[in-house]
Write an enzyme that holds these catalytic residues in place. Structure first.
Site, mmCIF file in Angstrom:
data_model
loop_
_atom_site.group_PDB
_atom_site.id
_atom_site.type_symbol
_atom_site.label_atom_id
_atom_site.label_comp_id
_atom_site.label_asym_id
_atom_site.label_seq_id
_atom_site.Cartn_x
_atom_site.Cartn_y
_atom_site.Cartn_z
ATOM 1 N N LEU A 41 0.847 -1.312 0.077
ATOM 2 C CA LEU A 41 0.021 -0.037 0.049
ATOM 3 C C LEU A 41 0.763 1.233 0.007
ATOM 4 O O LEU A 41 1.859 1.263 0.508
ATOM 5 C CB LEU A 41 -1.113 0.065 1.245
ATOM 6 C CG LEU A 41 -1.862 -1.295 1.277
ATOM 7 C CD1 LEU A 41 -2.825 -1.114 2.602
ATOM 8 C CD2 LEU A 41 -2.725 -1.216 0.015
ATOM 9 N N HIS A 42 0.319 2.282 -0.638
ATOM 10 C CA HIS A 42 1.089 3.676 -0.724
ATOM 11 C C HIS A 42 -0.024 4.742 -0.810
ATOM 12 O O HIS A 42 -1.325 4.246 -0.459
ATOM 13 C CB HIS A 42 1.938 3.779 -2.083
ATOM 14 C CG HIS A 42 1.205 3.118 -3.148
ATOM 15 N ND1 HIS A 42 0.145 3.962 -3.577
ATOM 16 C CD2 HIS A 42 1.312 2.219 -4.019
ATOM 17 C CE1 HIS A 42 -0.437 3.390 -4.881
ATOM 18 N NE2 HIS A 42 0.254 2.373 -5.119
ATOM 19 N N HIS B 163 -3.291 4.376 -2.534
ATOM 20 C CA HIS B 163 -4.517 3.585 -1.832
ATOM 21 C C HIS B 163 -5.034 4.167 -0.907
ATOM 22 O O HIS B 163 -6.011 4.356 -0.443
ATOM 23 C CB HIS B 163 -3.873 2.376 -1.327
ATOM 24 C CG HIS B 163 -3.279 1.366 -2.036
ATOM 25 N ND1 HIS B 163 -1.974 1.252 -2.416
ATOM 26 C CD2 HIS B 163 -3.905 0.549 -3.312
ATOM 27 C CE1 HIS B 163 -1.685 0.145 -3.153
ATOM 28 N NE2 HIS B 163 -2.937 -0.111 -3.983
ATOM 29 N N LYS C 188 -5.584 5.799 -11.778
ATOM 30 C CA LYS C 188 -4.315 5.410 -12.464
ATOM 31 C C LYS C 188 -4.551 4.141 -13.263
ATOM 32 O O LYS C 188 -3.821 3.969 -14.482
ATOM 33 C CB LYS C 188 -3.321 5.160 -11.284
ATOM 34 C CG LYS C 188 -2.404 4.188 -11.540
ATOM 35 C CD LYS C 188 -1.018 4.613 -12.079
ATOM 36 C CE LYS C 188 -0.005 3.630 -11.803
ATOM 37 N NZ LYS C 188 -0.356 2.255 -12.067
ATOM 38 N N GLN D 127 -8.840 -0.351 -16.068
ATOM 39 C CA GLN D 127 -9.430 -1.487 -15.304
ATOM 40 C C GLN D 127 -10.853 -0.648 -14.959
ATOM 41 O O GLN D 127 -11.743 -1.512 -14.677
ATOM 42 C CB GLN D 127 -8.625 -1.504 -14.012
ATOM 43 C CG GLN D 127 -9.064 -2.368 -13.071
ATOM 44 C CD GLN D 127 -8.063 -2.648 -11.905
ATOM 45 O OE1 GLN D 127 -7.471 -3.543 -11.859
ATOM 46 N NE2 GLN D 127 -8.076 -1.939 -10.868
ATOM 47 N N SER E 229 2.756 3.942 -7.504
ATOM 48 C CA SER E 229 2.520 2.452 -7.918
ATOM 49 C C SER E 229 3.418 1.593 -7.023
ATOM 50 O O SER E 229 4.399 2.057 -6.800
ATOM 51 C CB SER E 229 2.717 2.320 -9.477
ATOM 52 O OG SER E 229 2.891 0.812 -9.680
HETATM 53 O O1 PAF Z 1 -5.763 -2.667 -8.907
HETATM 54 C C1 PAF Z 1 -5.758 -3.668 -8.397
HETATM 55 O O2 PAF Z 1 -4.762 -3.539 -7.326
HETATM 56 C C2 PAF Z 1 -6.203 -5.057 -8.860
HETATM 57 O O3 PAF Z 1 -6.264 -5.208 -10.088
HETATM 58 C C3 PAF Z 1 -7.500 -5.384 -7.894
HETATM 59 C C4 PAF Z 1 -8.605 -4.287 -8.195
HETATM 60 C C5 PAF Z 1 -7.451 -5.427 -6.690
HETATM 61 C C6 PAF Z 1 -8.002 -6.789 -8.340
HETATM 62 O O4 PAF Z 1 -7.081 -7.566 -8.101
#
Ligand code: PAF
Length: 293
Positions: free
Chosen positions: A32-33, A36, A149, A153, A185
């Site tokens: 985590l950073h 997050h 970022k 997704q 990241s």
């Molecule tokens: O973005 C991420 O860290 C991953 O792709 C996620 C959404 C936790 C799914 O594993």
């Protein structure tokens, strides 16, 4: 803060919490950073929220075993940060809690998942959408926070939520950057000092594109080649893609108008980095670096 490694006790905890207000999930792969943290802050901004962070390095979304192996892991550090950031519950599934056997059921988004990352990392998004569906089923959140970022997704998950009628509202957290512009990241930890310095060129290239568009450039081709040149000037030759697309579905376009995204994937040394910037372009104005949705 409660930490759960198994599904059943987490569900019992959340059944009690649900009556008190919305459950907000922040799915992560740990390491985590502050990016997050921005997601967790957005979750806390929901009135009365019970904030759940999942920490799980999902093997299904890695198309290369070496990448999965090298992915940074820091469970103790992550738990300390979650406690400090006021998280209510962490779901860090142990061993085979997520995949007790080989996965035989997949959730797969077409169109928006097929291009860019999807084209360069075959199988990546079906791994993401499958694990996110499982996390949504396990946690049953009212809302879930994703970071801009990983813009593609976010679009892929949005499509999945829309088309499968999942009762989850998505919240998008803005990208958090280092002072020199490098997007935070978990992968940045793998850069040596020279690579770290060069990696800042990604942000310069994104800004440079924004300045060109602001100055009136509307050709996708010219903006994309200027981005590649700028990256090369800053010591980044290994460009997987530098593409301007429509921001709502990543479809290609020739002239820049409306909401567009410039998405970039490069390799700096052995580390693969992605970043993006969204522009809102009308006849009268250009907004540089705006929210994807
Ligand atoms: O973005 C991420 O860290 C991953 O792709 C996620 C959404 C936790 C799914 O594993």
């Amino acid at each position: 803060m409660e930490v759960y490694t198994e599904i059943a006790p987490l569900r019992r905890h959340l059944a009690a919490a649900r009556g008190r207000g919305p459950v907000v999930l922040v799915p992560t792969m740990g390491a985590l950073h502050d990016g997050h943290r921005a997601c967790i802050d957005r979750a806390h901004a929901v009135t009365g929220a019970t904030v759940v962070v999942s920490i799980f390095v999902n093997p299904l979304q890695f198309n290369q075993a070496s990448d999965l192996e090298a992915y940074p892991r820091d469970n103790d550090g992550d738990l300390r940060l979650c406690a400090k950031w006021g998280v209510d519950a962490v779901f860090a599934p142990a061993g085979d809690a997520m995949y007790p056997g080989p996965q035989r059921v997949w959730v797969e988004v077409e169109d928006v998942a097929a291009t860019l990352e999807g084209a360069h990392r075959p199988g990546h998004f079906r791994g993401v959408t499958t694990v996110v569906t499982k996390l949504f089923n396990i946690v049953q959140p009212d809302r879930a926070v994703f970071g801009q970022k990983d813009a593609q997704q976010a679009l892929v998950v949005r499509r999945m939520v829309e088309q499968l009628n999942l009762p989850v509202e998505l919240i998008l957290a803005a990208t958090v950057r280092e002072p020199d512009g490098l997007a935070l990241s978990s992968r940045n930890r793998r850069l040596d000092p020279d690579q770290r310095r060069r990696a800042a060129g990604i942000y310069r290239a994104l800004r440079g594109a924004g300045e060109r568009i602001d100055a009136g450039e509307r050709s996708v081709e010219r903006v994309e080649s200027a981005v590649r040149e700028e990256l090369a000037d800053r010591g980044i030759d290994a460009v997987e893609y530098a593409a301007v697309r429509r921001a709502d579905d990543l479809s290609p376009l020739e002239r820049i108008e409306g909401r567009v995204i410039l998405a970039v994937a490069v390799r700096v040394g052995a580390t693969r980095l992605i970043d993006n910037m969204v522009f809102d372009v009308t006849r009268d104005s250009v907004i540089i670096d705006t929210a994807l949705f």
